[in-house]
Design a protein around this motif. Sequence first.
Motif, mmCIF file in Angstrom:
data_model
loop_
_atom_site.group_PDB
_atom_site.id
_atom_site.type_symbol
_atom_site.label_atom_id
_atom_site.label_comp_id
_atom_site.label_asym_id
_atom_site.label_seq_id
_atom_site.Cartn_x
_atom_site.Cartn_y
_atom_site.Cartn_z
ATOM 1 N N ALA A 150 0.816 -1.215 0.000
ATOM 2 C CA ALA A 150 0.000 0.000 0.000
ATOM 3 C C ALA A 150 0.853 1.270 0.000
ATOM 4 N N ASP A 151 1.987 1.250 0.731
ATOM 5 C CA ASP A 151 2.835 2.445 0.802
ATOM 6 C C ASP A 151 3.468 2.784 -0.543
ATOM 7 N N ARG A 152 3.546 1.785 -1.443
ATOM 8 C CA ARG A 152 4.203 2.009 -2.732
ATOM 9 C C ARG A 152 3.198 2.274 -3.851
ATOM 10 N N SER A 185 -1.256 9.673 -3.008
ATOM 11 C CA SER A 185 -1.260 11.116 -2.787
ATOM 12 C C SER A 185 -0.441 11.792 -3.884
ATOM 13 N N ILE A 186 -1.002 12.837 -4.490
ATOM 14 C CA ILE A 186 -0.279 13.592 -5.508
ATOM 15 C C ILE A 186 0.938 14.282 -4.894
ATOM 16 N N ASN A 218 6.849 14.565 -4.131
ATOM 17 C CA ASN A 218 7.952 14.615 -3.170
ATOM 18 C C ASN A 218 8.941 13.480 -3.419
ATOM 19 N N SER A 219 8.414 12.294 -3.729
ATOM 20 C CA SER A 219 9.278 11.161 -4.041
ATOM 21 C C SER A 219 10.072 11.419 -5.313
ATOM 22 N N VAL A 220 9.394 11.971 -6.319
ATOM 23 C CA VAL A 220 10.061 12.279 -7.583
ATOM 24 C C VAL A 220 11.181 13.308 -7.363
ATOM 25 N N SER A 256 -9.268 6.359 -2.943
ATOM 26 C CA SER A 256 -9.049 7.315 -4.032
ATOM 27 C C SER A 256 -7.821 8.167 -3.712
ATOM 28 N N VAL A 257 -7.244 8.759 -4.732
ATOM 29 C CA VAL A 257 -5.996 9.511 -4.568
ATOM 30 C C VAL A 257 -6.253 10.813 -3.807
#
Length: 784
Positions: A144-146, A150-151, A156-158, A199-200
Motif C-alpha cells: 500500500a505504501d508504494r 497522494s499527488i 515529493n518522491s520524484v 481514491s488519490v
Amino acid sequence: AGAGAGAGRSWTRAWQRGQVSNYDYLMWLNRQAERSFNDLTQYPVFPWVIADYHSPTLDLKNQRTFRDLSKPIGALNPKRLEMCKRRFVEMVEANVDLENDNPMKTPPFLYGCHYSTPGFVVYYLLRKDPQLMLRLQNGKFDMADRLLWSIAETFNSVYTNPTDLKELTPEFFTQPPTFLVNHEGLDFGQKQSGQRVDSVELPPWASTPADFIHKMRQALECEHVSRNLHKWIDLTFGYKQRGQHALEADNVFHFLTYDDLGRAQLQKVEDPHLKRAIKLQMMEFGRMPKQLFVRKHPSRKHPSSATWRRLISCLAPAPAPGPGPGPGPGPDRLVSAGKSAESAGAGLTLHQAMKRICYSHDAAVRAAAVRWLEQESQALDPAAAQARLSLGEPGSNRYTELLPIVAMCRSSDIKKQNTAVRVMHALANSKVNCKLILNAGALEPVVDVLCGASPDSAEVCTFLIHRLVEVESPLLANFNMSALAALLELLQESTELVRQAAIFAIFKLTYSELNRTNVLGLGGLAAVVKLLQGRHSVETRALAAECLINLTVDDDTKYQLVELGGLQLLIEMCEQVKPLQIVAVQCMAVLSTNDRLKLEIAARGGLRLLSAASCAGDADLQQAAADAVANMCTDTNIINAVVKEEGLWSVIAMAQSPHNMVQRHAARAFWHLAMHCENKQQIMEMGGLQTLVRLSMLCDDNPQATLLAEEALVKLSEDQAVKDAIERESLNVGKYAPGEEIDTDLVEVMDDDRQSASNMPAHDSDDTGSSLSSLSACTGVAAT
C-alpha cells in the motif's frame, strides 16, 4: 520529425503561433516519437509542470508554482544531482582499466532508471486499469505504501528519491479523472501508518478530481509553461537527448534505455541467458523516445486573446456550475438566437460549418451544421468529397480545425462524443482528411468511445474506423487491444452494415503483424470463421474470407483453420457466386503453401475445383487458382495420385493465358512436374513440350516464366527421346507468331479433358476413387 519534414514544420509553426495547444502539440510529438497508449514500454510522456502541491490556492502568476522545465527530473534536486555526478565520475574511472570489447565496460550514466517505464505507467493507472498491476505483481497489488495514494507525496518522491524519476502521463491533463478515483471499490490495503488507501489524495487547491484535472490543464496551457515548454522538448525529444549536449544538460540515462546502445550491448554478449536478461532489462528500464530534433526547438509566442479563447474552449470544463461562456470567435456571432436550425445550416462552407460546430453555444446551430456536413458527405462521391470536404493537405496546418473536435471526443459527455465521431466520420469521406484526423491525435479518443457504453456512438466509431484504416499510417500498426475485441464482438452482435464495417477494419488492420497477433490472441480466427458460416451477405462473407488470408500466415493458424471447418467452407465457396469464388481460391492458394494441407485440399476435392478455376476467363480467379495449382504440384503424392488422372489440361491452359503471373505459375508447375521422370511420357502425349517451348521463348516479356521453362526443358532433355521431341517442337513453335493458339490436336485433347472434368461431381466420384484412396492413406482424412 517522424511524420515528414513538411508535416513536422507545420505542426511546430502552428504551435508557435498559438494555433495548437500545448497538450495537442505534446501528444503529436509523442506520436511521432513512436510512443503509444498500447505499449507500456513506450507510453506517452508529459512533464510535471506544477511544483506546488501544498498551497490552498493555485497561483499561475507565481513562478515558484512551477517546475523548472529546463532541467530533467533528476536534476531538479541539487543534492541528488551531485550524488549522481559522483557516481558518473566513478564509472568513467572504472572503464579506463577495461578493454573495449569487455561486456563489463558500459557507458557511464547519471540516472539508473528512466522517466517512463512500464512500472511507472502501471503505478499511475492503478485505479483505471487495475488488471495491469495484477499481471505485473502475480495477481496481487503492490504494498500500500508504494501505490499512488497522494499527488503531493508522489511529487515529493520524484523530487528526492534517487530511483524515482517518473514524469507524468496524458491522463493528468484530460477528463474524466478515472485514474484518481476508486470507482470499483477495490481493496488496496493499509499503509504502515494504518491509513487505508482508496481514491488519490488531492492537493489543497483542488476541490474534486475533475477540478484537479482542469487546473493541471490550465497550468499546462498557461503563459509561463508556454514560454518554457520548448526547453523540456529539447531534453525529451530534441538535441539535448543525446551526446555532448545531453551531458552538459545533466540528461544522461542508463545506456539500455537507448535502443541503439542496447542493441550494441546485445551484440557483444554470446550467452543466451545473459542476452535474455538484458532484453528483459531493456523493457523494464523504459525506452528513450525517438529523437525528433537535432537543433534547438523554437520557443512559443504566447497566443493572442482571440486564439487563447479558442484553446480554452478545448479544455476540460470547470467543474463549478456557472453561466456558459459567451459567443466564440466563429461566424455564429452573426446567427441570431431566433434563427431556425434549417436556415442556420443553409449556404454553409466547410470551414464555416466547422467553426459553428466547435464554437457555437446555440445547440440548434451546432446540430444544423453537423447535419449539413453529413448530408454533404453522403451526397458526394469520393472524388467530389476529396475536393469539397478536404480541410487541407496533410502537411498544412488545417488539422488545427480538428483539435476542438478531438477534444469533444475526449469529453465524458456522451452527446459531445457522439457529435465528434459523427463529424469525423463525415470528414473521413475524404482520404486527405483521414490522415489529418489521425495526425490530430483522434485515434485514442475514438477508440475510447468505441469501447464505451453508448451503442450508437460505437456504431458510428466503427464506420469511422472503417474509413481511417483505408489510409496507410504507422499509428494503425499497433491498434488498441480493447478496440480489436470490440470490433470482433460487433461481428456477431450488430446490423449487417456495422458487421461489414467491422470485418473490413479487422481485415485492413491485420496487415500489421502486431495487430494480427493480437486478433488471433483474442480468438479472432474462430470469430471470422463463424461469420463465414452465417447467413450473411456476399460482401460480408467475402470480406471474412479476405481476412482469413491475412490471419493464416503461419502453419499453426492454417491447421487451426482446418480444425474449425474453414477449409471445407472455402471449398464450398469455390462453387458459389464469383466474388466468393475468387476470395475462396485466393485463401486456398495461401493454405496450399503448407505441405500437409496440400494433401488435405486434394482429398476433399479441392484440386479438381482449382484446376477448373485456373482456366477461368476472370483474370483474378485464374491467377489465384494458378498459384494454388502450382503450389499443389510441389507434392509428389498429389502429382502421382491426382494430376496424372486429372490431365495436364489446366496447366497447359494456364500457360496460354495472356497474364504474366499466370504464365509464371504454369512454368512453376511444369518445373515441378519435370523433376519426376515418370511424368515425361505424359507431358509429351498431352502437348506439354510444345507449351514449355513456347514459355521458354517469352524472354523479356516474362523472364521468370522463361527461366523456369528452360530449366524444366533441361531436366526433361536428360531422356534422349524427349530431347529429340523438344528439338522438333522448337522448330514447330518457331513457325508460330507469339499469341497464336496451339495446334488443333492439342486443343481437342484439352477440350476433351475439360469436358471430362466438368462431368465429374464436385466431391464424390467413382472415377477418381483410387487416387483419392491413396491420398486418404497419406493424410489420414477420409475422402469425401
